[in-house]
Enzyme design. Structure first.
Site, mmCIF file in Angstrom:
data_model
loop_
_atom_site.group_PDB
_atom_site.id
_atom_site.type_symbol
_atom_site.label_atom_id
_atom_site.label_comp_id
_atom_site.label_asym_id
_atom_site.label_seq_id
_atom_site.Cartn_x
_atom_site.Cartn_y
_atom_site.Cartn_z
ATOM 1 N N GLU A 251 54.928 -25.382 47.863
ATOM 2 C CA GLU A 251 55.521 -26.214 46.809
ATOM 3 C C GLU A 251 56.808 -26.860 47.291
ATOM 4 O O GLU A 251 57.476 -26.335 48.172
ATOM 5 C CB GLU A 251 55.882 -25.344 45.583
ATOM 6 C CG GLU A 251 54.712 -24.699 44.921
ATOM 7 C CD GLU A 251 55.160 -23.807 43.756
ATOM 8 O OE1 GLU A 251 56.263 -23.978 43.235
ATOM 9 O OE2 GLU A 251 54.369 -22.927 43.382
ATOM 10 N N LYS A 253 60.632 -27.554 47.154
ATOM 11 C CA LYS A 253 61.757 -26.748 46.680
ATOM 12 C C LYS A 253 62.772 -27.689 46.038
ATOM 13 O O LYS A 253 63.334 -28.547 46.706
ATOM 14 C CB LYS A 253 62.392 -25.962 47.825
ATOM 15 C CG LYS A 253 63.488 -25.020 47.349
ATOM 16 C CD LYS A 253 63.963 -24.124 48.475
ATOM 17 C CE LYS A 253 64.883 -23.014 47.990
ATOM 18 N NZ LYS A 253 66.068 -23.465 47.296
ATOM 19 N N ARG A 258 67.683 -22.347 38.332
ATOM 20 C CA ARG A 258 66.474 -21.661 37.884
ATOM 21 C C ARG A 258 66.654 -21.163 36.460
ATOM 22 O O ARG A 258 67.707 -20.647 36.115
ATOM 23 C CB ARG A 258 66.237 -20.473 38.804
ATOM 24 C CG ARG A 258 64.989 -19.683 38.457
ATOM 25 C CD ARG A 258 64.519 -19.009 39.677
ATOM 26 N NE ARG A 258 63.433 -18.105 39.509
ATOM 27 C CZ ARG A 258 63.046 -17.279 40.475
ATOM 28 N NH1 ARG A 258 63.708 -17.249 41.618
ATOM 29 N NH2 ARG A 258 62.022 -16.482 40.313
ATOM 30 N N ARG A 273 69.600 -16.990 36.308
ATOM 31 C CA ARG A 273 69.256 -16.045 37.353
ATOM 32 C C ARG A 273 70.071 -14.748 37.216
ATOM 33 O O ARG A 273 69.701 -13.723 37.738
ATOM 34 C CB ARG A 273 69.555 -16.720 38.684
ATOM 35 C CG ARG A 273 69.156 -15.935 39.848
ATOM 36 C CD ARG A 273 68.464 -16.797 40.829
ATOM 37 N NE ARG A 273 69.423 -17.491 41.665
ATOM 38 C CZ ARG A 273 69.069 -18.141 42.758
ATOM 39 N NH1 ARG A 273 67.805 -18.190 43.104
ATOM 40 N NH2 ARG A 273 69.953 -18.745 43.463
ATOM 41 N N GLU A 303 62.554 -24.751 37.578
ATOM 42 C CA GLU A 303 63.845 -25.244 38.054
ATOM 43 C C GLU A 303 64.248 -26.444 37.190
ATOM 44 O O GLU A 303 63.448 -27.344 36.960
ATOM 45 C CB GLU A 303 63.680 -25.666 39.529
ATOM 46 C CG GLU A 303 64.960 -25.896 40.258
ATOM 47 C CD GLU A 303 65.593 -24.627 40.826
ATOM 48 O OE1 GLU A 303 65.122 -23.511 40.551
ATOM 49 O OE2 GLU A 303 66.593 -24.766 41.558
ATOM 50 N N PHE A 343 57.224 -23.360 37.696
ATOM 51 C CA PHE A 343 56.443 -22.819 38.815
ATOM 52 C C PHE A 343 55.857 -21.439 38.546
ATOM 53 O O PHE A 343 55.159 -20.901 39.395
ATOM 54 C CB PHE A 343 57.236 -22.825 40.117
ATOM 55 C CG PHE A 343 58.602 -22.190 40.040
ATOM 56 C CD1 PHE A 343 58.734 -20.825 39.998
ATOM 57 C CD2 PHE A 343 59.744 -22.983 40.055
ATOM 58 C CE1 PHE A 343 59.985 -20.242 39.950
ATOM 59 C CE2 PHE A 343 61.009 -22.416 40.015
ATOM 60 C CZ PHE A 343 61.132 -21.031 39.955
ATOM 61 N N ARG A 420 63.056 -9.366 46.578
ATOM 62 C CA ARG A 420 62.959 -10.455 47.536
ATOM 63 C C ARG A 420 61.964 -9.979 48.581
ATOM 64 O O ARG A 420 62.261 -9.109 49.379
ATOM 65 C CB ARG A 420 64.341 -10.649 48.180
ATOM 66 C CG ARG A 420 64.466 -11.849 49.086
ATOM 67 C CD ARG A 420 65.824 -11.864 49.768
ATOM 68 N NE ARG A 420 66.936 -12.009 48.847
ATOM 69 C CZ ARG A 420 67.300 -13.165 48.303
ATOM 70 N NH1 ARG A 420 66.652 -14.265 48.596
ATOM 71 N NH2 ARG A 420 68.312 -13.218 47.473
ATOM 72 N N LYS A 426 61.021 -19.399 51.892
ATOM 73 C CA LYS A 426 61.553 -20.763 51.815
ATOM 74 C C LYS A 426 61.824 -21.323 53.206
ATOM 75 O O LYS A 426 62.161 -20.585 54.142
ATOM 76 C CB LYS A 426 62.801 -20.806 50.949
ATOM 77 C CG LYS A 426 63.916 -19.929 51.412
ATOM 78 C CD LYS A 426 65.042 -19.892 50.380
ATOM 79 C CE LYS A 426 66.024 -18.789 50.728
ATOM 80 N NZ LYS A 426 66.989 -18.498 49.701
HETATM 81 P P1 AMP Z 1 67.807 -20.020 47.215
HETATM 82 O O1 AMP Z 1 68.656 -20.398 46.041
HETATM 83 O O2 AMP Z 1 68.075 -20.855 48.423
HETATM 84 O O3 AMP Z 1 67.811 -18.546 47.481
HETATM 85 O O4 AMP Z 1 66.285 -20.372 46.859
HETATM 86 C C1 AMP Z 1 65.545 -19.764 45.842
HETATM 87 C C2 AMP Z 1 65.586 -20.628 44.620
HETATM 88 O O5 AMP Z 1 64.914 -21.846 44.811
HETATM 89 C C3 AMP Z 1 64.905 -20.060 43.407
HETATM 90 O O6 AMP Z 1 65.657 -19.079 42.768
HETATM 91 C C4 AMP Z 1 64.727 -21.291 42.543
HETATM 92 O O7 AMP Z 1 65.900 -21.494 41.775
HETATM 93 C C5 AMP Z 1 64.658 -22.432 43.548
HETATM 94 N N1 AMP Z 1 63.374 -23.157 43.597
HETATM 95 C C6 AMP Z 1 63.254 -24.480 43.760
HETATM 96 N N2 AMP Z 1 61.984 -24.865 43.811
HETATM 97 C C7 AMP Z 1 61.230 -23.756 43.675
HETATM 98 C C8 AMP Z 1 59.821 -23.511 43.653
HETATM 99 N N3 AMP Z 1 58.926 -24.472 43.815
HETATM 100 N N4 AMP Z 1 59.424 -22.200 43.497
HETATM 101 C C9 AMP Z 1 60.328 -21.205 43.354
HETATM 102 N N5 AMP Z 1 61.657 -21.394 43.371
HETATM 103 C C10 AMP Z 1 62.123 -22.653 43.522
#
Ligand code: AMP
Length: 584
Positions: A251, A253, A258, A273, A303, A343, A420, A426
């Site tokens: 998907e 990002k 969130r 979150r 998101e 999502f 996690r 990611k």
């Molecule tokens: P990070 O903030 O870098 O740890 O990345 C994780 C976060 O990406 C999640 O908590 C979501 O807020 C965000 N996110 C964005 N797009 C997506 C997606 N397609 N699926 C899940 N999380 C997503």
């Protein structure tokens, strides 16, 4: 249970450095508590009367009022209290000392119970409107005049939010397992229940009253936030494919905030979150969910992304954060309009969907969402080819996204609340350029600025989170990436967190000029992870030294959406380090 018992345990915990010992002391305390009061013991120990998401008022007594309370209780002038606070470094210790030397009426009063302390603090928290300051002060003075000096120390620390026992949620989970099941082996069941209901006090009471079986049967409930599932990171499409089991839902990002939306009929609640209620910040999102999600009840995640109403293009995350600080939300919804990209779905019309594999959940989501411009699903595609994953990643970047999220789709790909794992991975732009991904670090200390930076901080001491020990070991000192405005903002934001000494959860070989409570999370980018003699992160695991970030720079982004325990962890750092050295 007498509050004195709690105060004695807190003193012991404070004087103990090993986490296992702290857990054992707390377990003993919990074992002695009546089942009916255990929720209050947990709340007081966490320094919060209720979990944030319940929307109950917080205690939060300002320094000035705290000084007045102690002055009145000890029958001394305010200035005397201020002097002692200055000398001892904290209002709790000052209250203890002043009450020791004052002629108290304690002989006549009854001993304080945990319930009496909790209930009084709750009354203090609830007092509002005109005359509430007087009311709060007199309730607290009443409590202090009945308290022993040691009790006064902890009461004052609790009401000023400076308890700092170094006991995080996960250590309390360990203590509960030890206290009520005899060993830490059952900790994962307790943690799982907590992840599903975000209320440790409730889990504790259930455990004390009905046992571990009842804890195992805790289930998802609409209106109660579920601790969110998080993603790991990797830099190569091939590795990602391998880790998720050869096939992934890939998907885009999105770069936003969130949310977890809970819907029961027309009633919608949004959680962040950090499990805070953020419904009021997003009246527009509430409307989209109400009008476009066709279920009686459900829990969905997505998101929220800000966009430019003129061009339709997405706007950076910072824009969205402006909503947090604004009072005139109606105005902000026009200035910073948002779209929602869903999502996941965890619950729908009486059924727990979270245990189903990823693609099942996605198809339920497809069915219940009536898509439109404002709300829809994330763009995603299932593939078993690393090459295709790379292409989707490139398209994601071309279309202004942060990168991709690759999600496992095998039978076991359920939603893992609060964890996690390798089920979600990611991949962000910074990786592919050979640089490091951004890290979310916790500010734990600072160094005074000189020359041009006199009056603000010259450098920040930052830490990661160690999940195993619930501590914050430092990883770097950051001196670059700041504009003058940012330095001012750091000073302002950190003012509330200044401590007189290092927080017990912060692990550092460096002596900062100023120490902070580990609260503020900031985004940082660095060149690489290196072995360091000065920083302790992961030292036991690496052996030769700790891990540090080389050439760290602040990206300008304050991660208000993250709790310190949601920052980059030691385990993440080790992953990055090994990745860099080609070990994985
Ligand atoms: P990070 O903030 O870098 O740890 O990345 C994780 C976060 O990406 C999640 O908590 C979501 O807020 C965000 N996110 C964005 N797009 C997506 C997606 N397609 N699926 C899940 N999380 C997503």
């Amino acid at each position: 249970m007498l509050y004195q018992r709690l105060a004695e345990a807190y003193e012991k915990i404070e004087n103990t450095s090993g986490s296992l010992d702290k857990i054992a002391i707390l377990a003993e305390l919990l074992r002695e508590a009546e089942a009916s009061e255990i929720e209050k013991v947990i709340a007081l120990t966490l320094g919060k009367l209720f979990p944030d998401w319940k929307g109950e008022p917080e205690i939060g007594i300002a320094e000035k009022m705290a000084v007045q309370v102690v002055a009145q209780a000890a029958s001394v002038p305010d200035d005397e209290v201020k002097k002692v606070v200055k000398r001892l470094g904290d209002i709790g210790a000052a209250a203890e000392e002043l009450l020791k030397s004052s002629v108290q009426m304690t002989l006549l009063s009854e001993e304080l119970t945990v319930s009496r302390v909790f209930d009084t603090l709750y009354s203090v928290a609830r007092a509002s409107g005109s005359g509430s300051s007087k009311m709060k002060t007199s309730l607290l003075v009443g409590l202090l005049t009945e308290a022993q000096p040691l009790e006064a120390r902890y009461i004052m620390r609790t009401v000023t939010g400076s308890l700092r026992l170094g006991l995080g949620h996960m250590m309390i989970v360990d203590s509960l397992a030890l206290a009520f099941t005899g060993s830490r082996d059952n900790r994962s069941d307790i943690e799982h229940a907590f992840n599903l209901c975000s209320d440790l006090g409730y889990v504790a009471r259930l455990l004390a009253e009905e046992g571990i079986e009842a804890v195992r049967s805790v289930s998802i409930e609409v209106g109660r936030p579920i601790r969110m599932m998080a993603a790991k990171k990797l830099s190569s499409p091939e590795e990602i494919m391998e880790k998720v089991g050869g096939r992934a839902l890939v998907e885009y990002k999105y770069d936003g905030e969130r949310i977890q939306a809970h819907k029961k009929g027309d009633e919608i609640v949004l959680f962040s979150r950090r499990q805070e209620r953020i419904t009021d910040q997003y009246p527009d999102v509430v409307e989209y969910v109400r009008d476009h999600v066709r279920t009686g009840s459900c829990i969905i995640e997505g998101e929220v992304v800000a966009y430019d109403p003129g061009t339709g293009e997405t706007r950076p995350f910072q824009e969205l954060m402006r909503r947090r600080r604004k009072f005139d939300i109606e105005e902000m919804t026009k200035e910073v309009p948002v779209r929602v990209f869903l999502f996941d779905v965890l619950y729908a019309d009486g059924e727990d969907i979270s245990v189903r594999p990823m693609l099942d959940r996605r198809s339920v989501l497809e069915k219940i969402v009536d898509k439109c411009e404002d709300i829809g699903l994330t763009v995603g595609e299932v593939t078993d080819s690393a090459e295709r994953l790379r292409e989707i990643f490139m398209t994601a970047l071309d279309t202004g996204h942060e990168g991709i999220m690759a999600k496992a789709v095998h039978e076991g790909s359920r939603y893992q609340a609060g964890s996690r794992s390798w089920l979600w991975i990611k991949l962000k732009a910074s990786y592919s350029e050979g640089m490091m991904d951004t890290l979310d670090l916790v500010v734990v200390g600072a160094f005074h600025g000189r020359g041009k930076r006199t009056g603000v901080y010259g450098a920040i001491l930052a830490a990661v989170y160690d999940e195993d020990t619930d501590t914050f070991p430092t990883v770097c000192k950051i001196g670059t990436g700041f504009t003058d405005e940012m330095l001012e903002e750091f000073k302002r934001r950190l003012a509330d967190y200044v401590l007189d000494a290092r927080d017990p959860r912060v692990v550092s070989d460096l002596e900062a000029d100023v120490w902070f409570e580990p609260r503020l999370v900031v985004e940082v980018v660095g060149d690489e992870v290196t072995i360091s003699p000065t920083h302790p992160a992961g030292r036991e695991k690496i052996g030769t030294g700790g891990l540090a970030i080389r050439f760290p720079r602040f990206t300008g982004r304050f991660r208000d959406d993250k709790n310190p325990t949601q920052a980059t962890t030691v385990a993440d750092l080790i992953d990055l380090f090994e990745m860099q050295r080609g070990l994985r």
